[in-house]
Design a protein around this motif. Structure first.
Motif, PDB file in Angstrom:
ATOM      1  N   ILE A   6      50.249  35.817  49.408  1.00  0.00           N
ATOM      2  CA  ILE A   6      48.903  34.984  49.290  1.00  0.00           C
ATOM      3  C   ILE A   6      47.793  35.853  49.816  1.00  0.00           C
ATOM      4  O   ILE A   6      46.776  36.008  49.147  1.00  0.00           O
ATOM      5  CB  ILE A   6      48.897  33.914  50.198  1.00  0.00           C
ATOM      6  N   GLU A   7      48.269  36.737  50.838  1.00  0.00           N
ATOM      7  CA  GLU A   7      47.095  37.704  51.429  1.00  0.00           C
ATOM      8  C   GLU A   7      46.931  38.813  50.135  1.00  0.00           C
ATOM      9  O   GLU A   7      45.683  38.989  49.824  1.00  0.00           O
ATOM     10  CB  GLU A   7      47.692  38.406  52.630  1.00  0.00           C
ATOM     11  N   ALA A   8      47.752  39.207  49.686  1.00  0.00           N
ATOM     12  CA  ALA A   8      47.698  40.254  48.527  1.00  0.00           C
ATOM     13  C   ALA A   8      46.808  39.593  47.206  1.00  0.00           C
ATOM     14  O   ALA A   8      46.042  40.338  46.815  1.00  0.00           O
ATOM     15  CB  ALA A   8      49.030  40.716  48.295  1.00  0.00           C
ATOM     16  N   THR A   9      47.122  38.610  46.854  1.00  0.00           N
ATOM     17  CA  THR A   9      46.412  37.939  45.747  1.00  0.00           C
ATOM     18  C   THR A   9      45.009  37.709  46.265  1.00  0.00           C
ATOM     19  O   THR A   9      44.052  37.999  45.299  1.00  0.00           O
ATOM     20  CB  THR A   9      47.091  36.508  45.407  1.00  0.00           C
ATOM     21  N   ALA A  10      44.808  37.059  47.417  1.00  0.00           N
ATOM     22  CA  ALA A  10      43.405  36.917  47.781  1.00  0.00           C
ATOM     23  C   ALA A  10      42.505  38.141  47.967  1.00  0.00           C
ATOM     24  O   ALA A  10      41.492  38.401  47.578  1.00  0.00           O
ATOM     25  CB  ALA A  10      43.330  36.092  49.162  1.00  0.00           C
ATOM     26  N   ARG A  11      43.172  39.262  48.528  1.00  0.00           N
ATOM     27  CA  ARG A  11      42.636  40.592  48.506  1.00  0.00           C
ATOM     28  C   ARG A  11      42.288  40.934  47.144  1.00  0.00           C
ATOM     29  O   ARG A  11      41.128  41.483  46.953  1.00  0.00           O
ATOM     30  CB  ARG A  11      43.376  41.599  49.402  1.00  0.00           C
ATOM     31  N   ALA A  12      43.283  40.881  45.984  1.00  0.00           N
ATOM     32  CA  ALA A  12      42.909  41.507  44.870  1.00  0.00           C
ATOM     33  C   ALA A  12      41.695  40.550  44.459  1.00  0.00           C
ATOM     34  O   ALA A  12      40.900  41.279  43.405  1.00  0.00           O
ATOM     35  CB  ALA A  12      44.084  41.166  44.014  1.00  0.00           C
ATOM     36  N   ILE A  13      41.720  39.418  44.694  1.00  0.00           N
ATOM     37  CA  ILE A  13      40.420  38.304  43.877  1.00  0.00           C
ATOM     38  C   ILE A  13      39.391  38.736  44.548  1.00  0.00           C
ATOM     39  O   ILE A  13      38.200  38.949  43.862  1.00  0.00           O
ATOM     40  CB  ILE A  13      40.887  36.811  44.276  1.00  0.00           C
ATOM     41  N   ILE A  14      39.237  39.149  45.827  1.00  0.00           N
ATOM     42  CA  ILE A  14      37.940  39.571  46.545  1.00  0.00           C
ATOM     43  C   ILE A  14      37.583  40.930  46.080  1.00  0.00           C
ATOM     44  O   ILE A  14      36.264  41.110  45.761  1.00  0.00           O
ATOM     45  CB  ILE A  14      38.107  39.741  48.037  1.00  0.00           C
ATOM     46  N   ALA A  15      38.532  42.033  45.827  1.00  0.00           N
ATOM     47  CA  ALA A  15      37.954  43.095  45.219  1.00  0.00           C
ATOM     48  C   ALA A  15      37.562  43.103  43.978  1.00  0.00           C
ATOM     49  O   ALA A  15      36.440  43.664  43.676  1.00  0.00           O
ATOM     50  CB  ALA A  15      39.181  44.106  45.389  1.00  0.00           C
ATOM     51  N   ASP A  16      38.220  42.408  43.031  1.00  0.00           N
ATOM     52  CA  ASP A  16      37.776  42.310  41.599  1.00  0.00           C
ATOM     53  C   ASP A  16      36.376  41.724  41.642  1.00  0.00           C
ATOM     54  O   ASP A  16      35.426  42.193  40.858  1.00  0.00           O
ATOM     55  CB  ASP A  16      38.956  41.496  40.823  1.00  0.00           C
ATOM     56  N   LEU A  17      36.226  40.374  42.143  1.00  0.00           N
ATOM     57  CA  LEU A  17      34.847  39.919  42.187  1.00  0.00           C
ATOM     58  C   LEU A  17      33.905  40.570  42.825  1.00  0.00           C
ATOM     59  O   LEU A  17      32.851  40.080  42.291  1.00  0.00           O
ATOM     60  CB  LEU A  17      35.320  38.284  42.473  1.00  0.00           C
TER      61      LEU A  17
END
Length: 165
Positions: A6-17
């Protein structure tokens, strides 16, 4: 605080957006704000997360997100129709480009033969009009497990809507 996936996915979303200058809103019922919490756990999330709506009651869904009372009467709070209206309402009542909405039955009670414990409807919407819908049947795996599984699915749905043209 969060499972590594979950943390890795959230981190990827924040970086991408962040890189794309896009904002997110969440509209949550059965997760009670956990999706927004997972996203805001990431440093720098303030540039991406616009707001979160926790709309546990039908009245909150109507008042905060503009869900039509007729939709709730015809389909119930736990339905694809309600999830779609929640996601669209989060877009229209925020400054977000993307929104994710969840409504379901986390348990341990509240289920029925038609809508069992573990049933969750999710929707992701884009300001452009894109809409993605998912129905998940996690089963009666326990309240915490249903809620965490819903967060994972919701984050993945956000990633998917973010890639839609």
């Amino acid at each position: 605080m969060w499972p590594a996936d979950i943390e890795a996915t959230a981190r990827a979303i924040i970086a991408d957006l962040t890189a794309r200058g896009l904002k997110i809103a969440t509209a949550e019922s059965c997760t009670g704000g956990l999706i927004a919490a997972a996203l805001t756990e990431i440093a720098g999330s303030s540039s991406v997360v616009d707001r979160g709506f926790v709309t546990y009651s039908n009245e909150a869904k109507i008042e905060m997100l503009g869900v039509d009372a007729a939709t709730l009467a015809a389909h119930g709070a736990v339905s694809r129709e309600t999830a779609a209206e929640m996601a669209r309402g989060a877009i229209s009542r925020s400054g977000a480009d993307l929104a994710v909405a969840v409504t379901g039955i986390a348990g341990p009670s509240g289920g029925s033969a038609e809508k069992p414990v573990g049933l969750v409807h999710l929707a992701a919407a884009g300001r452009s009009g894109n809409l993605l819908l998912r129905e998940m049947r996690y089963g009666d795996i326990g309240r915490d497990a249903v809620r965490l599984a819903t967060v994972t699915t919701a984050l993945n749905l956000l990633r998917e809507i973010a890639q839609a043209p």
